[in-house]
Design a protein around this motif. Structure first.
Motif, PDB file in Angstrom:
ATOM      1  N   PRO A  73      73.060  23.289  43.362  1.00 45.48           N
ATOM      2  CA  PRO A  73      72.521  24.187  44.373  1.00 45.48           C
ATOM      3  C   PRO A  73      71.265  24.458  45.541  1.00 45.48           C
ATOM      4  O   PRO A  73      70.520  23.794  44.699  1.00 45.48           O
ATOM      5  N   PHE A  74      71.196  24.095  46.652  1.00 43.15           N
ATOM      6  CA  PHE A  74      69.506  24.152  46.962  1.00 43.15           C
ATOM      7  C   PHE A  74      70.607  25.056  49.092  1.00 43.15           C
ATOM      8  O   PHE A  74      71.793  25.278  49.088  1.00 43.15           O
ATOM      9  N   VAL A  75      69.286  24.647  49.519  1.00 39.16           N
ATOM     10  CA  VAL A  75      68.357  25.681  50.719  1.00 39.16           C
ATOM     11  C   VAL A  75      69.249  24.127  52.076  1.00 39.16           C
ATOM     12  O   VAL A  75      68.209  23.664  51.470  1.00 39.16           O
ATOM     13  N   PRO A  76      70.127  24.628  52.836  1.00 38.96           N
ATOM     14  CA  PRO A  76      69.675  23.740  53.645  1.00 38.96           C
ATOM     15  C   PRO A  76      68.834  23.560  54.788  1.00 38.96           C
ATOM     16  O   PRO A  76      68.892  24.908  55.676  1.00 38.96           O
ATOM     17  N   TYR A  77      68.070  22.818  54.781  1.00 35.75           N
ATOM     18  CA  TYR A  77      67.321  22.269  55.936  1.00 35.75           C
ATOM     19  C   TYR A  77      67.907  21.707  56.936  1.00 35.75           C
ATOM     20  O   TYR A  77      68.284  21.524  57.938  1.00 35.75           O
ATOM     21  N   SER A 223      85.190  27.566  65.158  1.00 36.66           N
ATOM     22  CA  SER A 223      84.810  29.170  63.880  1.00 36.66           C
ATOM     23  C   SER A 223      85.323  29.184  62.940  1.00 36.66           C
ATOM     24  O   SER A 223      84.690  29.332  62.486  1.00 36.66           O
ATOM     25  N   VAL A 224      86.266  28.255  61.955  1.00 33.07           N
ATOM     26  CA  VAL A 224      86.869  27.996  61.284  1.00 33.07           C
ATOM     27  C   VAL A 224      86.161  26.918  60.540  1.00 33.07           C
ATOM     28  O   VAL A 224      85.406  27.184  59.283  1.00 33.07           O
ATOM     29  N   LEU A 225      85.946  25.779  60.950  1.00 33.88           N
ATOM     30  CA  LEU A 225      84.916  24.968  60.477  1.00 33.88           C
ATOM     31  C   LEU A 225      83.560  25.708  60.343  1.00 33.88           C
ATOM     32  O   LEU A 225      83.116  25.518  59.112  1.00 33.88           O
ATOM     33  N   ILE A 226      82.345  26.323  60.985  1.00 32.69           N
ATOM     34  CA  ILE A 226      81.423  26.578  61.062  1.00 32.69           C
ATOM     35  C   ILE A 226      81.942  28.025  59.402  1.00 32.69           C
ATOM     36  O   ILE A 226      80.870  27.806  59.035  1.00 32.69           O
ATOM     37  N   GLU A 232      79.666  28.080  52.019  1.00 26.30           N
ATOM     38  CA  GLU A 232      79.712  26.828  50.681  1.00 26.30           C
ATOM     39  C   GLU A 232      77.998  27.319  50.835  1.00 26.30           C
ATOM     40  O   GLU A 232      77.725  27.107  49.986  1.00 26.30           O
ATOM     41  N   VAL A 233      77.557  27.358  51.931  1.00 22.10           N
ATOM     42  CA  VAL A 233      75.778  27.031  52.095  1.00 22.10           C
ATOM     43  C   VAL A 233      75.461  28.553  51.303  1.00 22.10           C
ATOM     44  O   VAL A 233      74.078  29.017  50.185  1.00 22.10           O
ATOM     45  N   GLY A 238      72.726  31.588  48.327  1.00 25.55           N
ATOM     46  CA  GLY A 238      73.279  33.014  48.575  1.00 25.55           C
ATOM     47  C   GLY A 238      72.915  33.733  50.228  1.00 25.55           C
ATOM     48  O   GLY A 238      72.747  34.975  50.285  1.00 25.55           O
ATOM     49  N   GLN A 239      72.275  32.295  51.121  1.00 23.77           N
ATOM     50  CA  GLN A 239      72.498  33.266  52.085  1.00 23.77           C
ATOM     51  C   GLN A 239      73.686  32.748  53.510  1.00 23.77           C
ATOM     52  O   GLN A 239      74.556  32.177  53.298  1.00 23.77           O
ATOM     53  N   TRP A 240      73.778  33.778  54.929  1.00 23.96           N
ATOM     54  CA  TRP A 240      74.248  33.296  55.939  1.00 23.96           C
ATOM     55  C   TRP A 240      74.096  32.557  56.835  1.00 23.96           C
ATOM     56  O   TRP A 240      73.254  33.377  57.444  1.00 23.96           O
TER      57      TRP A 240
END
Length: 458
Positions: A73-77, A223-226, A232-233, A238-240
């Motif tokens: 788990p990590f927050v993607p910067y 849009s499906v790719l995004i 996954e994020v 835990g954020q969109w």
């Protein structure tokens, strides 16, 4: 009478067809020679830097790829596109040299996209060959062909997206619509600032064809790719969202201490832990406060601070934005600066690489600026012109309101060059005003002088 004319024209027509058929293999052989020679040049440079570890952004993208590979788990910067691409190579056990070599397919995709778009725009093959040869020896393009950074993937995907849009507008099959969606979706994951293009390019296709199915399919696929990545994020943090750097970038380029011209300064200098940041104690205090927040909240806080400052000083925001637009069109220095910073043998290459980058850029940009400005008004009645113009503006706009640097113009230089060829071909047919062309070149030169002035002060 008509039959006799056709009989008389027949031999001439067949001779032209034979000449064309004989010329095509020779032209494609020359293209192959240029591409193979460009690969050989890149392999030589790759060998020369094989012992140099990845640094700066390249290292960050590798670290993110390692986190993705391990499932931690990590927050993607950082944006995910490049790191996702690197994951299979890391799983295969490749080191830094291998990751650099893994970027070479993006150069080949760049060449493919460039040739496709050139053909779609009706550019003469000889001109395409010359432009590709210039790109092949430009130090910045060599550097980004063998460095895990987002510039080359962005440029390749943008060319493929433009070519697919062109072909969709001419009633191509569903394959081109799917390519448009994949290219736009992939580009948005590599550079999220390009998301508006995922809507704009299919919209322009719709305006041309008046058919909704193919453009809608392209938007849906992108849009499906995004959305798949955002899911996954959400599982990771835990954020969109796509990534968390946008708010910080907005604040770096829009705070009370941001230089009026060098708006990229806080994005690359005066970081926490450096001596430079102590020159800005109030800025340092704010940044330290924000980094004490949860990682998922930092981007929103930086964005709020930037918006408050922009609303408080809209005049300085406008001034910085005008400066950002000019800075965006300066000549490339990223590769030379990296060589200078590396010291030792790398520093000996600083002057020739610096000069070669400036010469190649001014050849391409000067040519494009001249002919676009000199071309008759008919240039702006063409749908293709608006497609390329909208792409260049929409791609550059996020950098013009956050922080700008010449390295950010990299993906749009090839479309700009091809737009210049279109303009030259039209000027040759319908005439134009050369004085406008020389005025545009004078403006471009003034932009370079200003950029060089600020370089000497940094």
């Amino acid at each position: 009478m008509k039959a006799s004319q056709e009989r008389m024209a027949g031999p001439a027509l067949s001779e032209r067809k034979e000449a064309i058929s004989e010329g095509r293999p020779k032209e494609w052989l020359l293209f192959a020679v240029v591409v193979v020679a460009s690969l050989a040049l890149r392999l030589l440079v790759l060998h020369a830097v094989s012992g140099t570890p990845l640094a700066s952004d390249s290292s960050d993208y590798r670290e993110m790829a390692l986190l993705l590979m391990d499932g931690r788990p990590f927050v993607p910067y950082w944006p995910p596109g490049l790191s996702l691409y690197l994951v299979p190579f890391l799983r295969a056990g490749l080191g830094d040299a291998g990751l650099r070599a893994a970027m070479l397919p993006w150069w080949l995709l760049f060449c493919l996209g460039f040739l496709r778009l050139s053909a779609d725009l009706g550019v003469k093959k000889k001109i395409s060959l010359v432009l590709l040869a210039v790109f092949s020896v430009t130090p910045a393009l060599i550097h980004f062909s063998i460095e895990p950074m987002t510039q080359m993937p962005s440029a390749a995907l943008l060319l493929l997206a433009l070519s697919a849009a062109m072909r969709c507008s001419r009633r191509a099959g569903w394959g081109e619509a799917l390519l448009l969606g994949l290219a736009c979706g992939g580009l948005s994951l590599v550079r999220p600032s390009a998301i508006p293009l995922m809507i704009a390019l299919p919209a322009l296709v719709f305006l041309r064809r008046r058919r909704v199915a193919e453009p809608l399919a392209a938007v849906a696929l992108g849009s499906v790719l995004i959305c798949a990545w955002m899911v996954e994020v959400h599982q990771l943090s835990g954020q969109w969202t796509i990534n968390n750097s946008n708010g910080a970038n907005l604040y770096y380029g829009n705070n009370p201490w941001t230089p009026l011209y060098r708006t990229w300064y806080f994005g690359s200098h005066a970081k926490l832990g450096t001596e430079e940041i102590h020159q800005f104690p109030e800025y340092e205090r704010i940044v330290r406060r924000v980094v004490t927040l949860p990682k998922t909240a930092r981007g929103a806080e930086f964005k709020q601070l930037a918006m408050e400052y922009v609303l408080h000083r809209p005049d300085l925001f406008v001034l910085r934005t005008v400066n950002r637009v000019r800075c965006f069109w300066g000549f490339d220095t990223f590769t030379a600066a990296n060589l200078h910073g590396a010291g030792g043998a790398g520093r000996r290459w600083f002057v020739p690489v610096f000069g070669m980058d400036a010469i190649c850029y001014l050849m391409i940009a000067g040519y494009a600026f001249f002919w676009i400005a000199a071309a008759p008004g008919g240039l702006w009645s063409r749908w293709e012109t608006w497609l390329l113009t909208a792409t260049i503006v929409l791609y550059g706009l996020p950098y013009w309101v956050t922080m700008s640097h010449p390295t950010y113009h990299f993906p749009v230089i090839a479309p700009l060059a091809l737009m210049g060829v279109m303009a030259q071909q039209l000027a040759g047919q319908a005439g134009g005003a050369r004085w406008r062309g020389w005025a545009a070149v004078a403006v471009l030169v003034a932009v370079q002088v200003e950029w060089a002035f600020y370089l000497t002060r940094s």
